[in-house]
Scaffold this motif. Structure first.
Motif, mmCIF file in Angstrom:
data_model
loop_
_atom_site.group_PDB
_atom_site.id
_atom_site.type_symbol
_atom_site.label_atom_id
_atom_site.label_comp_id
_atom_site.label_asym_id
_atom_site.label_seq_id
_atom_site.Cartn_x
_atom_site.Cartn_y
_atom_site.Cartn_z
ATOM 1 N N LEU A 180 -0.525 25.818 4.103
ATOM 2 C CA LEU A 180 -1.821 26.470 4.307
ATOM 3 C C LEU A 180 -2.827 26.042 3.239
ATOM 4 N N SER A 193 -3.744 32.773 3.499
ATOM 5 C CA SER A 193 -2.960 33.023 4.705
ATOM 6 C C SER A 193 -3.821 32.768 5.929
ATOM 7 N N LYS A 194 -3.213 32.938 7.083
ATOM 8 C CA LYS A 194 -3.922 32.645 8.324
ATOM 9 C C LYS A 194 -4.984 33.681 8.656
ATOM 10 N N TRP A 195 -4.875 34.888 8.075
ATOM 11 C CA TRP A 195 -5.797 35.955 8.483
ATOM 12 C C TRP A 195 -6.700 36.473 7.365
#
Length: 387
Positions: free
Chosen positions: A253, A216-218
């Motif tokens: 992603l 994921s992005k985080w």
């Protein structure tokens, strides 16, 4: 008569909050004083695992918060959706005497609305720290405060996020750190070497570090890859493995991460391995874990898994990870979002290979003494009895 607990959850995958629910429900259902029923929004590995353990699962819409939840059209139609969905669920459960509803994560709203409409006790189990969008910081404390009898947080970090300066919430709040046990034996060295060779393309003499979890992005995959790219020039026996898949409809992603690996020319030393249902054999085959989340983890179950596998953890020093990992005892902390600091922690760990075993044993001892599923379940039984 046993108490019937209706658990409502947002997905049927097997990541952090999914696993936390499974460990809890499986033990609760073995207790003769309780009967567990679980509602999930779709079929998947969590549903299969629950049913394998003789737990009733109902696939049903859970009124889940999503990115477009706060759009005007959604808000206008929400009361109609609530009325329709709760009435339909009531019919499904007409032969069940539900004592308590347990909403697992803030993302599911069905339990809040159903318990309010039919005057049932409601326990809201918070697994999140959601700071964006800003409206969430106003919406959730009001919702949770008015639609729950007890609010359970998986860490002090998640409690501080939601109940800060909210006396109504604080009065209902309980912290119950996640718990889990390892029941599977450690795989043989020969099998470990087989996995290292076939999945990681690593030799026995290589040092393998892994980031296990959803892409994921985080979660920090790109941050770790940047640090690894710097370290590979000096440490050619170092390998990096990403284990996990992207959320539905965010598969790009994975493509972006692979593209970055290609650009760094690291395909010989860095691999992406899709989600693995049996994760223990993976843990047994790596040397240390990295949890470099760029936003605070509400808990960080993956760090606990690593500790139960007797391997050190390098973690970003924020959120719930600070309640699990002990710096210079079970691993190392580094400043969040700081690639240079992450490099320093990794080099410090691999410079003294004795620490791999020392930190691993310390982590295992801490995990079994402070985060057992027995303690976790006993605390929840107290909570259920109190409501």
């Amino acid at each position: 008569m046993p108490k019937t607990i209706l658990y409502i959850h947002q997905s049927s995958e097997l990541y952090g909050s999914d696993k936390a629910l499974y460990y809890l429900v499986n033990k609760i259902n073995l207790n003769p004083d309780f009967n567990a029923i679980v509602i999930l929004p779709e079929k998947g590995p969590l549903k299969n695992l629950l049913e394998k353990n003789n737990i009733r699962v109902i696939v049903f819409p859970v009124i889940k918060v999503s990115r477009n939840f706060f759009k005007l059209k959604k808000i206008i139609t929400l009361p109609f959706l609530i009325a329709k969905t709760t009435k339909k669920l009531r019919k499904i459960l007409e032969d069940e005497n539900i004592d308590i509803i347990h909403s697992n994560t803030l993302a599911v709203l069905l339990g809040a609305f159903y318990s309010k409409r039919y005057k049932l006790k409601h326990v809201w189990h918070v697994h999140e720290i959601i700071k964006k969008p800003k409206i969430v910081s106003v919406f959730y404390p009001l919702l949770v405060g008015n639609f729950s009898n007890k609010v359970v947080y998986n860490s002090r970090a998640s409690k501080e996020f939601l109940s800060k300066n909210n006396n109504k919430l604080i009065g209902k709040s309980v912290i119950n750190l996640n718990g889990m046990d390892r029941t599977e034996p450690i795989i043989s060295v020969s099998n470990q070497n087989k996995i290292r060779k076939q999945l990681f393309d690593a030799k026995e003499s290589d040092i393998v570090m892994a980031l296990v979890g959803r892409i994921s992005k985080w979660k920090g995959q790109k941050l770790l890859l940047n640090s690894f790219n710097e370290l590979r020039e000096k440490h050619n026996n170092l390998k990096l493995v990403f284990v996990g898949s992207a959320p539905p409809n965010q598969e790009y992603l994975v493509d972006e991460l692979q593209s970055q690996i290609d650009n760094y020319n690291l395909n010989d030393s860095c691999k992406i391995i899709p989600f693995q249902e049996n994760i223990w054999s993976i843990w047994d085959s790596i040397d240390f874990a990295v949890v470099p989340s760029t936003e605070p983890e509400p808990f960080g179950l993956v760090a606990l898994e690593a500790m139960l596998a007797k391997i050190p953890v390098i973690a970003a020093s924020h959120g719930g990870l600070k309640e699990i990992v002990l710096d210079n005892h079970t691993g190392y902390f580094f400043s969040p979002n700081n690639s240079e600091a992450l490099c320093t922690s990794i080099e410090k760990l691999i410079a003294n290979k004795d620490n791999l075993d020392y930190f691993g044993i310390n982590g295992f001892n801490r995990a079994t003494s402070h985060f057992s599923i027995k303690r976790h379940v006993e605390k929840f039984i107290e909570i259920y009895d109190s409501v």
